[in-house]
Design a protein around this motif. Structure first.
Motif, PDB file in Angstrom:
ATOM      1  N   HIS A 121      -2.937   6.809   5.298  1.00 52.04           N
ATOM      2  CA  HIS A 121      -2.925   8.269   5.270  1.00 52.04           C
ATOM      3  C   HIS A 121      -2.456   8.792   6.623  1.00 52.04           C
ATOM      4  CE1 HIS A 121      -5.520   7.442   1.811  1.00 52.04           C
ATOM      5  NE2 HIS A 121      -5.247   8.662   1.391  1.00 52.04           N
ATOM      6  N   LEU A 122      -1.298   9.437   6.627  1.00 57.03           N
ATOM      7  CA  LEU A 122      -0.755  10.004   7.854  1.00 57.03           C
ATOM      8  C   LEU A 122      -1.262  11.429   8.054  1.00 57.03           C
ATOM      9  CD1 LEU A 122       2.966   8.803   7.682  1.00 57.03           C
ATOM     10  CD2 LEU A 122       0.986   7.637   8.671  1.00 57.03           C
ATOM     11  N   LEU A 147      10.699  -3.156   8.084  1.00 56.74           N
ATOM     12  CA  LEU A 147      11.739  -3.430   9.069  1.00 56.74           C
ATOM     13  C   LEU A 147      11.864  -2.341  10.124  1.00 56.74           C
ATOM     14  CD1 LEU A 147      14.554  -4.801   6.712  1.00 56.74           C
ATOM     15  CD2 LEU A 147      12.815  -6.081   7.970  1.00 56.74           C
ATOM     16  N   GLU A 148      11.462  -1.116   9.812  1.00 59.71           N
ATOM     17  CA  GLU A 148      11.573  -0.012  10.771  1.00 59.71           C
ATOM     18  C   GLU A 148      10.424   0.967  10.556  1.00 59.71           C
ATOM     19  OE1 GLU A 148      13.507   0.636  13.321  1.00 59.71           O
ATOM     20  OE2 GLU A 148      14.864  -1.077  13.109  1.00 59.71           O
ATOM     21  N   GLY A 149      10.151   1.762  11.601  1.00 54.93           N
ATOM     22  CA  GLY A 149       9.226   2.872  11.509  1.00 54.93           C
ATOM     23  C   GLY A 149       7.784   2.481  11.207  1.00 54.93           C
ATOM     24  N   VAL A 150       7.094   3.384  10.516  1.00 51.43           N
ATOM     25  CA  VAL A 150       5.701   3.142  10.151  1.00 51.43           C
ATOM     26  C   VAL A 150       5.576   1.905   9.275  1.00 51.43           C
ATOM     27  CG1 VAL A 150       3.777   4.094   8.818  1.00 51.43           C
ATOM     28  CG2 VAL A 150       5.029   5.556  10.399  1.00 51.43           C
ATOM     29  N   GLU A 151       6.552   1.679   8.425  1.00 50.64           N
ATOM     30  CA  GLU A 151       6.518   0.504   7.546  1.00 50.64           C
ATOM     31  C   GLU A 151       6.445  -0.784   8.362  1.00 50.64           C
ATOM     32  OE1 GLU A 151       6.095   0.592   4.461  1.00 50.64           O
ATOM     33  OE2 GLU A 151       7.339   2.030   3.388  1.00 50.64           O
ATOM     34  N   ARG A 152       7.109  -0.814   9.480  1.00 50.48           N
ATOM     35  CA  ARG A 152       7.088  -2.003  10.329  1.00 50.48           C
ATOM     36  C   ARG A 152       5.836  -2.057  11.200  1.00 50.48           C
ATOM     37  NH1 ARG A 152      11.721  -3.738  14.807  1.00 50.48           N
ATOM     38  NH2 ARG A 152      10.636  -5.602  15.579  1.00 50.48           N
ATOM     39  N   ARG A 197      -2.501  11.721  17.338  1.00 52.99           N
ATOM     40  CA  ARG A 197      -2.794  10.846  16.206  1.00 52.99           C
ATOM     41  C   ARG A 197      -1.740  11.036  15.127  1.00 52.99           C
ATOM     42  NH1 ARG A 197      -8.104  12.745  14.041  1.00 52.99           N
ATOM     43  NH2 ARG A 197      -7.675  11.142  12.491  1.00 52.99           N
ATOM     44  N   LEU A 198      -1.292   9.927  14.579  1.00 55.86           N
ATOM     45  CA  LEU A 198      -0.366   9.945  13.457  1.00 55.86           C
ATOM     46  C   LEU A 198      -1.020   9.454  12.179  1.00 55.86           C
ATOM     47  CD1 LEU A 198       2.559  10.387  12.463  1.00 55.86           C
ATOM     48  CD2 LEU A 198       3.047   8.029  13.135  1.00 55.86           C
ATOM     49  N   VAL A 199      -2.088   8.672  12.312  1.00 55.48           N
ATOM     50  CA  VAL A 199      -2.795   8.108  11.164  1.00 55.48           C
ATOM     51  C   VAL A 199      -4.187   8.720  11.113  1.00 55.48           C
ATOM     52  CG1 VAL A 199      -3.651   5.999  10.087  1.00 55.48           C
ATOM     53  CG2 VAL A 199      -1.488   5.974  11.359  1.00 55.48           C
ATOM     54  N   GLY A 219       0.804  -1.206   0.000  1.00 56.49           N
ATOM     55  CA  GLY A 219       0.000   0.000   0.000  1.00 56.49           C
ATOM     56  C   GLY A 219       0.844   1.266   0.000  1.00 56.49           C
ATOM     57  N   THR A 220       0.278   2.351  -0.476  1.00 52.53           N
ATOM     58  CA  THR A 220       0.958   3.639  -0.549  1.00 52.53           C
ATOM     59  C   THR A 220       0.726   4.423   0.736  1.00 52.53           C
ATOM     60  OG1 THR A 220       0.620   3.684  -2.946  1.00 52.53           O
ATOM     61  CG2 THR A 220       1.153   5.774  -1.881  1.00 52.53           C
ATOM     62  N   ILE A 221       1.749   5.163   1.164  1.00 49.90           N
ATOM     63  CA  ILE A 221       1.646   6.024   2.339  1.00 49.90           C
ATOM     64  C   ILE A 221       1.529   7.468   1.860  1.00 49.90           C
ATOM     65  CG2 ILE A 221       2.748   6.773   4.472  1.00 49.90           C
ATOM     66  CD1 ILE A 221       4.205   4.146   4.589  1.00 49.90           C
ATOM     67  N   TYR A 222       0.492   8.165   2.337  1.00 48.28           N
ATOM     68  CA  TYR A 222       0.236   9.549   1.946  1.00 48.28           C
ATOM     69  C   TYR A 222       0.343  10.475   3.167  1.00 48.28           C
ATOM     70  CZ  TYR A 222      -1.974   7.478  -2.218  1.00 48.28           C
ATOM     71  OH  TYR A 222      -2.234   6.764  -3.356  1.00 48.28           O
ATOM     72  N   ASP A 223       0.533  11.758   2.890  1.00 47.19           N
ATOM     73  CA  ASP A 223       0.405  12.745   3.957  1.00 47.19           C
ATOM     74  C   ASP A 223      -1.049  13.221   3.985  1.00 47.19           C
ATOM     75  OD1 ASP A 223       0.111  14.608   1.876  1.00 47.19           O
ATOM     76  OD2 ASP A 223       1.293  16.129   2.918  1.00 47.19           O
TER      77      ASP A 223
END
Length: 753
Positions: A248-249, A205-210, A462-464, A95-99
């Motif tokens: 969506h962040l 492996l790290e951060g939001v991706e993990r 909230r971050l998401v 999936g894609t991560i957006y601001d």
């Protein structure tokens, strides 16, 4: 008797006689193997041998068939399946991560990977020598890989399109290309530590991706592909992978860029270990920026060390120092233990107790009211206040603010260190009063400051944006609105008064904030502390109508160590630009001596009046607006203005509001000046240019040009009174005409750029 009977009788007797003689001659000859003239009957013998061989072969064949069908059957069936079909992994697209504005922060693009089937490679040496230069590999090592007795090996993963085309053109037997996905971060290092990265197998492996890997990754599927006689696939199961979901962040790319740019400059100048900035929206609790320097680029994570991609703002628990003092003050006021007028004796700057010695960094204060303890950041006064509040009450409020526990925003974070109540001694309580003896993370401090800015109402960060459940979580009141407002007034005095945060001031904006300079623990230092410091600043803008909370921290600075001198200017730069971007700058009002609008600026923030409707082809009124809004309104009118100078709001514009953007079918120059200095500089250049043109004209005519004619030549449309003043040589008018001519030149775009 018949005539022929005697002859037949004799013949029969002759035959019997011959058989008798023959039997007498071969008394020992076997019956089954006759000899003819001393030889065996080979025809019979061959028949018997062939029959025996056929019988043996028949038995062997039946035995072999039994063994193959019943004993080896399952194994052979599996081998046949492997020869005629193979399993292909269909990887799910991540999936894609957006601001918050749908700007792409991370996305997956389709790439190719090179694989080999060594069993199908006829000439490993030729294949290795051909393939190695294309992929940039060592030919000898590649040859060893291709000589293995295996049906599948990876040769090179996730190559670029040009390399994939070169491999395809080589058409090497046993070498193929498979489809995979590679993670790409378009903004490179922007929010790198927060976003994290994924590995070769598309796993975070790290951060939001993990943290959100299960949501983003989707579900890959295995499809069965049948082979033809040459080993090429000709049928694929139609099942497809379940694609990953988008995320969506709450981040804003523009605000994130501002924060990163400012903190990078500050860390380099202070020669700090690292620095960070966190920004939240007070009303919603959404995190707008998560900036950290040194930067980390997830696109090249293999070249980075764990220290570079460590998310310090969530993972590092540090003693906050004086930025924790407002919460002790709020607890004391909420419990009505003190009032703003309560006075504490601050021991002339040094307080020697039975346990420790507390100082106020060389500042000798005697009697200070509670309302000034935060302003002057008195450690002694806050230590005495902590003793008044007590360990149980103070710790309870710290817990309700979120300290000692994870915020739950969705990234890996530390709990910090908040000791159990039974471990709080008097010395711990006093040092906790000025932000030592406990450890917190940057995100915990942002949560606490956001609670204070929100009138004492705790709302989880909230971050998401689309995080189910969290955004609807009930808010909890930690402090009353009255207490929060009282502490806010004290924090305003820290910045706008004579406190330690004067470097955080923003002209026209009321700022509430607190500086912090914390000693870092060192087991080899005196009393458990060394020489290293943590400089920090927590701020709220605008203070009378909180919109943003900005938390700044710089770890182990070397050139400057105090938060008021190092972190406060970072806050000021970030807050000014964020307010300009969001359109929350004050409307600047000038006043003359008689009180009419003109020269003096108001110190209270105010929203700009509601802008008038933009008319296509006419210059919009953008004076006093932020640059972003000014550009938007000019774009709606059909023009793109030139920007001159640096400032927060538009100081002057050209053409004037309502004037046509075109003249005689040609577009007119559009200019917005962002500062008085830039505008006056253009005026000065226009004056010089007008004077130079006048001199050239006079020299060309060889006749001195009258002064009043020069003024009128560059300033048509003068009133009769102005012409009269000009003709009488009024000094005031002569000075004015020069400046007015320069202004005219500036409006027509003739000034030097």
């Amino acid at each position: 008797m018949r005539p022929g009977s005697s002859l037949s009788t004799r013949t029969a007797r002759g035959s019997s006689s011959r058989r008798l003689h023959a039997n007498q001659r071969r008394p020992s000859e076997p019956r089954g193997g006759r000899k003819t003239g001393g030889r065996l009957d080979w025809q019979t013998l061959r028949f018997q041998i062939a029959a025996g061989l056929f019988a043996v072969i028949w038995v062997v064949l039946w035995g072999r068939a039994f063994y193959v069908q019943l004993v080896m059957g399952p194994e052979l069936a599996e081998q046949a399946m492997r020869q005629h079909t193979y399993t292909e992994l269909v990887e799910a697209r991540r999936g894609t991560i957006y601001d918050r504005n749908d700007q792409v922060l991370a996305r997956s693009v389709q790439v190719r990977s090179v694989y080999a089937n060594p069993r199908e490679i006829r000439d490993p040496v030729h294949t290795a020598l051909t393939l190695a230069p294309i992929l940039g590999l060592d030919a000898a090592s590649l040859q060893k890989q291709l000589e293995k007795d295996r049906s599948f090996i990876w040769v090179s993963r996730k190559i670029d399109d040009a390399t994939a085309s070169a491999v395809r053109r080589a058409a090497l037997p046993g070498i193929g290309l498979s489809r995979e996905y590679e993670r790409v971060y378009p903004f490179k290092h922007l929010a790198g530590q927060l976003l994290g990265f994924v590995g070769l197998d598309n796993v975070g492996l790290e951060g939001v991706e993990r943290s959100f890997n299960e949501l983003l990754a989707g579900t890959s599927r295995k499809n069965v592909v049948q082979r033809d006689g040459t080993g090429r696939g000709f049928y694929t199961d139609s099942a497809s992978a379940a694609q990953g979901k988008d995320l969506h962040l709450t981040l804003d790319v523009q605000i994130q860029f501002i924060a990163e740019e400012v903190i990078a400059e500050a860390v380099r100048e202070a020669e700090a270990k690292w620095g960070g900035v966190l920004i939240s929206d007070v009303e919603s609790g959404e995190i707008l920026a998560w900036a950290q320097y040194p930067f980390f680029n997830p696109n090249t994570f293999r070249l980075s060390t764990p220290a570079e991609y460590r998310n310090h703002l969530a993972a590092d628990a540090l003693e906050p120092g004086s930025t924790l003092k407002p919460f002790l003050m709020a607890a004391a006021l909420e419990e009505k233990i003190v009032t703003p007028d309560t006075v504490f004796y601050c021991e002339n700057g040094t307080w020697r107790t039975n346990k420790i010695v507390i100082g106020d960094d060389g500042r000798a204060y005697k009697d200070l009211p509670v309302s000034k303890l935060l302003t002057y950041s008195s450690n002694i006064g806050m230590a005495k206040l902590a003793l008044e509040v007590g360990a149980q009450t103070y710790r309870t409020y710290l817990t309700r603010l979120g300290f000692g526990q994870r915020t739950g925003i969705g990234v890996g974070e530390s709990r910090g260190i908040l000791h159990p109540l039974q471990d709080w001694r008097e010395v711990n309580l006093m040092s906790a009063g000025f932000g030592q003896s406990l450890s917190v993370t940057g995100i915990q401090m942002l949560q606490a400051w956001t609670t204070l800015a929100n009138g004492g109402l705790f709302r989880p960060l909230r971050l998401v944006r689309d995080e189910s459940g969290r955004e609807h979580q009930a808010s909890q009141r930690v402090f009353s609105a009255r207490t929060a407002n009282e502490v806010m007034r004290m924090l305003i005095d820290v910045v706008d008064g004579d406190g330690t945060g004067t470097r955080a001031r923003i002209p026209g904006i009321r700022v509430a904030g607190k500086t912090g300079t914390a000693q870092k623990a060192d087991p080899h230092g005196k009393n458990g502390y060394g020489e290293k410091r943590l400089a920090s600043f927590g701020g709220i803008v605008p203070a009378d109508n909180p919109r943003y909370v900005i938390w700044v921290m710089l770890d182990e600075p070397t050139t400057v160590t105090y938060g008021g001198k190092l972190a406060a200017p970072v806050f000021q730069k970030v807050a000014s630009r964020v307010l300009a971007y969001g359109g929350y700058l004050p409307g600047v009002v000038f006043a003359t001596a008689d009180g009419a609008p003109g020269t003096a600026s108001s110190s209270r923030p105010a929203r700009a009046a509601k802008p008038s409707k933009v008319k296509a082809g006419a210059s919009p009124d953008v004076t006093g607006m932020s640059l972003r809004r000014a550009m938007e309104r000019f774009a709606l009118a059909g023009a793109v203005p030139e920007v001159r100078g640096d400032g927060l709001t538009v100081f002057r514009q050209q053409p004037a509001p309502g004037e046509a953007l075109e003249k005689d079918g040609s577009p007119r120059p559009c200019i917005v000046w962002m500062s008085r200095e830039a505008y006056e500089e253009d005026i000065r250049k226009a004056e010089q240019q007008a004077a130079a043109q006048a001199v050239e004209t006079a020299q060309a005519a060889a006749v001195p040009a009258p002064r009043q004619e020069k003024a009128s030549s560059v300033q048509p449309g003068k009133t009769e009174a102005e012409k009269k003043d000009s003709s009488t040589g009024s000094p005031r008018q002569k000075t004015g005409t020069g400046r007015q001519s320069a202004q005219a030149a500036a409006r027509t775009g003739t000034s030097a750029r």
